[in-house]
Design an enzyme around this catalytic site. Structure first.
Site, PDB file in Angstrom:
ATOM      1  N   CYS A 213       0.827  -1.206   0.000  1.00  0.00           N
ATOM      2  CA  CYS A 213       0.000   0.000   0.000  1.00  0.00           C
ATOM      3  C   CYS A 213       0.867   1.264   0.000  1.00  0.00           C
ATOM      4  O   CYS A 213       1.572   1.512  -0.952  1.00  0.00           O
ATOM      5  CB  CYS A 213      -1.001  -0.036   1.154  1.00  0.00           C
ATOM      6  SG  CYS A 213      -2.355   1.124   0.933  1.00  0.00           S
TER       7      CYS A 213
ATOM      8  N   HIS B 103      -3.842  -5.016   0.069  1.00  0.00           N
ATOM      9  CA  HIS B 103      -3.353  -5.515   1.355  1.00  0.00           C
ATOM     10  C   HIS B 103      -3.432  -7.033   1.380  1.00  0.00           C
ATOM     11  O   HIS B 103      -4.504  -7.565   1.671  1.00  0.00           O
ATOM     12  CB  HIS B 103      -4.201  -4.943   2.491  1.00  0.00           C
ATOM     13  CG  HIS B 103      -3.957  -3.490   2.745  1.00  0.00           C
ATOM     14  ND1 HIS B 103      -2.995  -3.048   3.620  1.00  0.00           N
ATOM     15  CD2 HIS B 103      -4.523  -2.392   2.224  1.00  0.00           C
ATOM     16  CE1 HIS B 103      -2.987  -1.723   3.635  1.00  0.00           C
ATOM     17  NE2 HIS B 103      -3.905  -1.295   2.790  1.00  0.00           N
TER      18      HIS B 103
ATOM     19  N   GLU C  60      -2.431  -8.949   3.595  1.00  0.00           N
ATOM     20  CA  GLU C  60      -2.724  -9.373   4.972  1.00  0.00           C
ATOM     21  C   GLU C  60      -4.205  -9.233   5.308  1.00  0.00           C
ATOM     22  O   GLU C  60      -4.655  -9.706   6.335  1.00  0.00           O
ATOM     23  CB  GLU C  60      -1.846  -8.592   5.960  1.00  0.00           C
ATOM     24  CG  GLU C  60      -2.264  -7.155   6.269  1.00  0.00           C
ATOM     25  CD  GLU C  60      -1.911  -6.129   5.189  1.00  0.00           C
ATOM     26  OE1 GLU C  60      -1.471  -6.525   4.096  1.00  0.00           O
ATOM     27  OE2 GLU C  60      -2.089  -4.922   5.455  1.00  0.00           O
TER      28      GLU C  60
END
Lengths: 192, 251
Positions: free
Chosen positions: A76, A174, A176
């Site tokens: 990001c 993202h 994650e």
């Protein structure tokens, strides 16, 4: 050991949790020695580009990141800071990727917030991933398409969803926060 | 293509998931972490946790819960309920929440929206609006829907967006718990009036209701609780159905 860069942009809890859930030990650090000796370095970030860049420079971390030789993953804002420049706060970037970061034109909702898929994909980061898979994006600025682009996503216009040059990897989305698909991409990076 | 989001909401009381009807008659709906994990596996796009009994003494328990949630789930989640200050927001965000939602506190102190978004970015700040149709107008209520504010929902949504909100979570009190469908009219008005994402909430009863709110309004997400908690609408089935209706959705 996976080093997660500690700096003034957002919290890193989610990245840390995801890497640990994949079975790796992590250290959140801005210590130059620890960063240089880590197996991999993750450069996360949620925040504002110019203040993050200023902080990196003050701490000398800009030089340290550029000189890393192990695989590095920007996520990001981390990815955006690895580009040449950003319109967000009119700042220069680390210049690792040959791309400018620009603001989305306001012809649709900005930020792009939510799950989006890819229109092209290549490289080791995306082993086992296909164009229909969705990842989670939250951003108002995007990296233009450049020779380092390895994944493209469409929102308002086509932009770089991922970049790669030598040992430097980066995703606008993202991993994650992108459920199973994201973990697979993160795992592909960790296995490099 | 950017997908529409299906968002289960977990109301939390004393670390349990609970569900009320029209903001009352609260019943137990299970362990929040187990439920959250189930939703992630089923394909929920985001989760919202609202602490409905948040008080200062409970703050610590909530941050503990947020920490556990962040460790267990890998999709974005929002935490709301009793966030009254930048400090409260900080505690929740630094425990691992992706976004915080503010409701009454933002009405009483609109600057709070700006403070939090300056610190953590607009994408972190969800302004939750509880609205009720009164004398021909959609009005804003606060404090769990108990207190009338005199604000029109459209005006407040616009102001919140101007102050730095990254998203509006719009709950129709008339529809909440009825399972008679979302309040499409006000959702349409607000989602056309602001240039930030709007999540529709309150009234989901069938999969057709979700299709309707996405087809008739610019909402980018739809939130529901009981139809998911009690298994009336399995998320995979809902998402497959929406896909057949040509609504962009993540499968």
């Amino acid at each position: 050991m996976i080093a997660i860069l500690k700096y003034n942009a957002g919290n890193v809890t989610s990245v840390e949790n995801a890497v640990q859930n994949l079975g790796y030990s992590t250290i959140v650090t801005d210590d130059v020695k620890a960063l240089r000796s880590a197996d991999k370095v993750i450069f996360p970030g949620v925040g504002e580009a110019s203040s993050a860049m200023k902080y990196l420079k003050e701490k000398g971390l800009d030089q340290v990141i550029r000189a890393l030789t192990q695989p590095v993953l920007g996520i990001c804002l981390g990815m955006q800071l690895m580009c040449d420049s950003s319109e967000e706060g009119e700042t220069e970037g680390l210049g690792i990727f040959d791309a400018k970061v620009l603001k989305f034109p306001a012809t649709a909702l900005v930020p792009q917030m939510g799950w989006n898929n890819f229109t092209s994909l290549k490289g080791k980061l995306f082993d086992g991933i296909n164009l229909e898979n969705d990842c989670y994006f939250v951003h108002s600025y995007y990296a233009e398409i450049c020779p380092d682009t390895v994944a493209v996503t469409d929102y308002i216009l086509p932009f770089s969803a991922a970049l790669q040059k030598n040992n430097f990897y980066a995703t606008q989305f993202h991993p994650e926060k992108s459920a199973k698909i994201g973990l697979q991409i993160l795992n592909n990076f960790l296995k490099l | 293509m950017l997908k529409k989001r299906i968002i289960p909401c977990l109301d939390i009381k004393d670390n349990r998931t609970v569900k009320g009807i029209n903001f009352e008659n609260i019943v137990d709906a299970g362990d929040p972490i187990e439920l959250a994990q189930r939703y992630v596996l089923e394909g929920a796009d985001e989760l919202v946790f609202l602490d409905i009994t948040a008080t200062q003494e409970k703050r610590k328990t909530l941050t503990e819960l947020v920490r556990k949630i962040a460790a267990e789930i890998n999709i974005p989640f929002t935490v709301g309920g009793g966030i009254n200050s930048l400090e409260d927001a900080k505690a929740i965000i630094e425990s691992g929440a992706d976004k915080i939602s503010v409701n009454s506190a933002a009405i009483l102190n609109p600057e709070l929206i700006t403070e939090i978004s300056k610190q953590y970015g607009n994408q972190c700040v969800v302004v939750a609006i509880d609205t009720k149709f009164v004398n021909g107008e959609w009005m804003v209520f606060r404090s769990g829907g108990k207190i009338s504010t005199g604000l029109k929902a459209v005006d407040w949504a616009k102001k919140a967006a101007d102050l730095g909100a990254g998203e509006i979570l719009l709950t129709s009190m008339n529809n909440d718990g009825t399972r008679a469908g979302f309040a499409c009219e006000i959702t349409k008005q607000i989602s056309e009036a602001v240039s930030i994402p709007v999540i529709a909430s309150g009234g989901a009863g069938t999969r057709e209701h979700f299709a309707e709110v996405f087809q008739e309004t610019n909402a980018t997400g739809a939130l529901a609780a009981s139809v998911f908690h009690f298994g009336q609408i399995p998320i995979p089935e809902l998402k497959n159905y929406l896909k057949t209706q040509n609504i962009p959705i993540r499968i």
